[in-house]
Design a protein around this motif. Structure first.
Motif, PDB file in Angstrom:
ATOM      1  N   ASP A 112     -49.925 -49.137  77.932  1.00 44.21           N
ATOM      2  CA  ASP A 112     -50.222 -49.131  76.501  1.00 44.21           C
ATOM      3  C   ASP A 112     -49.143 -49.896  75.725  1.00 44.21           C
ATOM      4  OD1 ASP A 112     -50.742 -48.549  73.832  1.00 44.21           O
ATOM      5  OD2 ASP A 112     -51.315 -46.479  74.240  1.00 44.21           O
ATOM      6  N   TYR A 113     -49.584 -50.926  75.016  1.00 44.12           N
ATOM      7  CA  TYR A 113     -48.650 -51.807  74.303  1.00 44.12           C
ATOM      8  C   TYR A 113     -47.853 -51.080  73.234  1.00 44.12           C
ATOM      9  CZ  TYR A 113     -52.160 -51.930  70.522  1.00 44.12           C
ATOM     10  OH  TYR A 113     -53.025 -51.593  69.518  1.00 44.12           O
ATOM     11  N   HIS A 114     -48.406 -50.001  72.681  1.00 39.63           N
ATOM     12  CA  HIS A 114     -47.674 -49.268  71.649  1.00 39.63           C
ATOM     13  C   HIS A 114     -46.299 -48.847  72.160  1.00 39.63           C
ATOM     14  CE1 HIS A 114     -51.873 -48.637  70.229  1.00 39.63           C
ATOM     15  NE2 HIS A 114     -51.310 -48.762  69.042  1.00 39.63           N
ATOM     16  N   PHE A 115     -46.273 -48.356  73.396  1.00 41.96           N
ATOM     17  CA  PHE A 115     -45.010 -47.884  73.980  1.00 41.96           C
ATOM     18  C   PHE A 115     -44.092 -49.043  74.358  1.00 41.96           C
ATOM     19  CE2 PHE A 115     -48.229 -44.636  75.429  1.00 41.96           C
ATOM     20  CZ  PHE A 115     -47.909 -43.718  74.447  1.00 41.96           C
ATOM     21  N   VAL A 139     -39.820 -49.876  62.180  1.00 42.39           N
ATOM     22  CA  VAL A 139     -40.583 -50.783  63.037  1.00 42.39           C
ATOM     23  C   VAL A 139     -42.015 -50.277  63.162  1.00 42.39           C
ATOM     24  CG1 VAL A 139     -38.536 -51.499  64.300  1.00 42.39           C
ATOM     25  CG2 VAL A 139     -39.870 -49.571  65.155  1.00 42.39           C
ATOM     26  N   PHE A 140     -42.941 -51.232  63.330  1.00 43.04           N
ATOM     27  CA  PHE A 140     -44.361 -50.886  63.354  1.00 43.04           C
ATOM     28  C   PHE A 140     -45.099 -51.685  64.429  1.00 43.04           C
ATOM     29  CE2 PHE A 140     -42.691 -50.500  59.069  1.00 43.04           C
ATOM     30  CZ  PHE A 140     -43.077 -49.225  58.697  1.00 43.04           C
ATOM     31  N   VAL A 141     -45.971 -50.986  65.157  1.00 48.28           N
ATOM     32  CA  VAL A 141     -46.843 -51.646  66.129  1.00 48.28           C
ATOM     33  C   VAL A 141     -48.236 -51.062  65.968  1.00 48.28           C
ATOM     34  CG1 VAL A 141     -47.178 -52.316  68.539  1.00 48.28           C
ATOM     35  CG2 VAL A 141     -44.922 -51.676  67.760  1.00 48.28           C
ATOM     36  N   ASP A 142     -49.009 -51.615  65.051  1.00 46.52           N
ATOM     37  CA  ASP A 142     -50.406 -51.231  64.919  1.00 46.52           C
ATOM     38  C   ASP A 142     -50.568 -49.713  64.758  1.00 46.52           C
ATOM     39  OD1 ASP A 142     -53.173 -51.624  64.934  1.00 46.52           O
ATOM     40  OD2 ASP A 142     -53.336 -51.368  67.087  1.00 46.52           O
ATOM     41  N   SER A 143     -49.610 -49.071  64.120  1.00 52.02           N
ATOM     42  CA  SER A 143     -49.667 -47.608  64.030  1.00 52.02           C
ATOM     43  C   SER A 143     -49.378 -47.089  62.624  1.00 52.02           C
ATOM     44  CB  SER A 143     -48.666 -46.991  65.006  1.00 52.02           C
ATOM     45  OG  SER A 143     -47.365 -47.471  64.756  1.00 52.02           O
ATOM     46  N   VAL A 146     -49.938 -51.206  57.760  1.00 57.12           N
ATOM     47  CA  VAL A 146     -49.290 -52.504  57.535  1.00 57.12           C
ATOM     48  C   VAL A 146     -50.337 -53.600  57.788  1.00 57.12           C
ATOM     49  CG1 VAL A 146     -47.470 -54.080  58.270  1.00 57.12           C
ATOM     50  CG2 VAL A 146     -47.055 -51.610  58.294  1.00 57.12           C
ATOM     51  N   MET A 147     -50.500 -54.513  56.854  1.00 59.63           N
ATOM     52  CA  MET A 147     -51.463 -55.607  57.033  1.00 59.63           C
ATOM     53  C   MET A 147     -50.788 -56.711  57.852  1.00 59.63           C
ATOM     54  SD  MET A 147     -53.534 -55.569  53.408  1.00 59.63           S
ATOM     55  CE  MET A 147     -55.021 -56.256  54.138  1.00 59.63           C
ATOM     56  N   GLU A 148     -50.744 -56.473  59.156  1.00 62.39           N
ATOM     57  CA  GLU A 148     -49.921 -57.294  60.037  1.00 62.39           C
ATOM     58  C   GLU A 148     -50.337 -58.753  60.083  1.00 62.39           C
ATOM     59  OE1 GLU A 148     -50.136 -55.237  63.746  1.00 62.39           O
ATOM     60  OE2 GLU A 148     -52.154 -55.932  64.186  1.00 62.39           O
ATOM     61  N   ARG A 149     -51.617 -59.040  60.090  1.00 63.97           N
ATOM     62  CA  ARG A 149     -52.051 -60.445  60.180  1.00 63.97           C
ATOM     63  C   ARG A 149     -51.685 -61.215  58.917  1.00 63.97           C
ATOM     64  NH1 ARG A 149     -58.012 -58.774  61.964  1.00 63.97           N
ATOM     65  NH2 ARG A 149     -57.314 -56.957  60.829  1.00 63.97           N
ATOM     66  N   GLN A 150     -51.814 -60.540  57.779  1.00 64.80           N
ATOM     67  CA  GLN A 150     -51.470 -61.187  56.512  1.00 64.80           C
ATOM     68  C   GLN A 150     -49.967 -61.470  56.426  1.00 64.80           C
ATOM     69  OE1 GLN A 150     -53.606 -58.675  56.889  1.00 64.80           O
ATOM     70  NE2 GLN A 150     -55.518 -59.579  56.145  1.00 64.80           N
ATOM     71  N   TRP A 151     -49.151 -60.515  56.894  1.00 68.46           N
ATOM     72  CA  TRP A 151     -47.701 -60.730  56.870  1.00 68.46           C
ATOM     73  C   TRP A 151     -47.293 -61.817  57.854  1.00 68.46           C
ATOM     74  CZ3 TRP A 151     -44.892 -59.861  52.992  1.00 68.46           C
ATOM     75  CH2 TRP A 151     -45.165 -58.778  52.134  1.00 68.46           C
ATOM     76  N   ALA A 152     -47.976 -61.870  59.006  1.00 67.38           N
ATOM     77  CA  ALA A 152     -47.670 -62.918  59.979  1.00 67.38           C
ATOM     78  C   ALA A 152     -48.007 -64.292  59.408  1.00 67.38           C
ATOM     79  CB  ALA A 152     -48.450 -62.674  61.266  1.00 67.38           C
ATOM     80  N   PHE A 175     -52.276 -62.163  71.729  1.00 69.01           N
ATOM     81  CA  PHE A 175     -50.922 -61.618  71.588  1.00 69.01           C
ATOM     82  C   PHE A 175     -50.951 -60.413  70.665  1.00 69.01           C
ATOM     83  CE2 PHE A 175     -51.321 -65.368  68.745  1.00 69.01           C
ATOM     84  CZ  PHE A 175     -51.325 -64.728  67.517  1.00 69.01           C
ATOM     85  N   PHE A 176     -49.922 -59.593  70.780  1.00 69.20           N
ATOM     86  CA  PHE A 176     -49.751 -58.449  69.886  1.00 69.20           C
ATOM     87  C   PHE A 176     -48.888 -58.876  68.713  1.00 69.20           C
ATOM     88  CE2 PHE A 176     -50.025 -56.313  74.133  1.00 69.20           C
ATOM     89  CZ  PHE A 176     -51.259 -55.713  73.933  1.00 69.20           C
ATOM     90  N   LEU A 177     -49.152 -58.257  67.575  1.00 71.49           N
ATOM     91  CA  LEU A 177     -48.317 -58.447  66.397  1.00 71.49           C
ATOM     92  C   LEU A 177     -47.517 -57.174  66.165  1.00 71.49           C
ATOM     93  CD1 LEU A 177     -50.777 -60.209  63.918  1.00 71.49           C
ATOM     94  CD2 LEU A 177     -48.758 -61.221  64.983  1.00 71.49           C
ATOM     95  N   ALA A 178     -46.283 -57.334  65.754  1.00 73.51           N
ATOM     96  CA  ALA A 178     -45.425 -56.187  65.440  1.00 73.51           C
ATOM     97  C   ALA A 178     -44.592 -56.553  64.213  1.00 73.51           C
ATOM     98  CB  ALA A 178     -44.521 -55.863  66.627  1.00 73.51           C
ATOM     99  N   GLU A 179     -44.123 -55.538  63.522  1.00 69.20           N
ATOM    100  CA  GLU A 179     -43.368 -55.785  62.297  1.00 69.20           C
ATOM    101  C   GLU A 179     -42.104 -54.935  62.219  1.00 69.20           C
ATOM    102  OE1 GLU A 179     -47.211 -56.631  62.498  1.00 69.20           O
ATOM    103  OE2 GLU A 179     -46.740 -54.553  61.972  1.00 69.20           O
TER     104      GLU A 179
END
Length: 324
Positions: A112-115, A139-143, A146-152, A175-179
């Motif tokens: 699981d990518y979250h971990f 820190v945030f991973v899809d949890s 957070v509008m991750e795609r917009q920030w990226a 790919f995964f996005l993280a913030e």
């Protein structure tokens, strides 16, 4: 004197940006972009419209924390900077070889990518605090909201494709996005303002459930990923024969995207599939016991749909063939 102070401050912000990007690279992140924290004014009406049209389906949580989704300072007090990071998950080999094989989204092959990514982000934050000094952040991973795609996109990492995913010129979208949202002021990168999709409509044309209702807008309630993961009740009969054997997630709109010809295999050991999963046959999926599920998917993102949910998805997909 004022000018000299300003120059010194700018040099500090430039130095922080360089440190952040170097540390991110050392931890395996493929790209790192930086944006100035602030209210996402342009996104507010788009998000409101998307919710009003019920494109979030049964994902009630999407309607929660509306203000937090648009304003990172409500997530981190005094936030000044949003750092966006890309982490590759494109596999060397696909698990499903035949047309009739049951299919998993590529991001769910391994642990699981979250971990995996959360651990890297925590280390990144700790390393940065040790090198730069005292600053706070989360820190945030899809949890979190957070509008991750917009920030990226605002940090220059790519543009939003017609399938609403972030597309990067060097590696496509697998790919995964993280913030990381921090209260430290850092030199921002220029946003990606150009759309490189052009007149291409491959993703819209390929979606079997017509989930991409217009360029950049996905009706989540029709998306195969939603139907096989987020939806907890029975899958509506209108989608019979349209899920194309996807039993957890879906990659169709990514598989057909021309930009994904630039995808390269990831180098993350944790994303390798469980050995037992490599030889899974259609029969194995259909006859899976809860014991097998717990063994093979112990650390997998598939735990989210639970054993009953996965069995529902396999059964729904198999009906296409059983009825023929």
């Amino acid at each position: 004197m004022v000018g000299k102070c300003t120059i010194t401050q700018q040099m500090e912000k430039d130095k922080y940006a360089k440190i952040i990007k170097n540390q991110a690279k050392n931890l395996g992140f493929d790209f790192c972009g930086i944006a100035k924290a602030g209210f996402l004014e342009e996104e507010a009406p788009k998000l409101e419209s998307w919710l009003n049209q019920n494109h979030h389906g049964k994902m009630a949580y999407m309607a929660n924390h509306f203000d937090k989704r648009l304003d990172p300072t409500k997530l981190v007090e005094g936030a000044k900077t949003v750092i966006s990071l890309i982490y590759n998950y494109f596999p060397e080999n696909e698990l499903s070889a035949g047309v009739e094989d049951y299919k998993l989204a590529k991001y769910a092959y391994g642990t699981d990518y979250h971990f995996v990514i959360k651990d890297k982000l925590k280390k990144l934050l700790k390393d940065l605090q040790a090198e730069i000094g005292d600053f706070e952040g989360r820190v945030f991973v899809d949890s979190a909201p957070v509008m991750e795609r917009q920030w990226a996109q605002k940090s220059g990492l790519g543009w939003l494709g017609k399938n609403s995913l972030l597309l990067n010129k060097q590696m496509g979208s697998f790919f995964f996005l993280a913030e990381m949202i921090i209260d430290l002021e850092v030199t921002a990168d220029p946003p990606m303002v150009k759309d490189y999709c052009g007149t291409c409509t491959k993703c819209l044309d390929a979606c079997p459930t017509d989930a991409i209702v217009q360029a950049g807008v996905v009706d989540g309630s029709r998306c195969i990923s939603y139907l096989t993961i987020e939806l907890k009740e029975s899958i509506p009969s209108e989608f019979k024969g349209k899920t194309e054997n996807w039993v957890f997630g879906c990659d169709i709109c990514q598989d057909v995207c021309p930009w994904n010809r630039f995808s390269k295999p990831h180098q993350e050991p944790d994303f390798q599939p469980h050995p037992d999963l490599l030889g899974f046959s259609k029969h194995d999926w259909e006859e899976m016991t809860e014991e097998t599920f717990q063994k093979v998917f112990k650390k997998s993102a598939l735990k989210r749909t639970k054993f009953e949910g996965l069995k529902r998805n396999v059964s729904f997909a198999s009906e296409k063939y059983n009825s023929e």
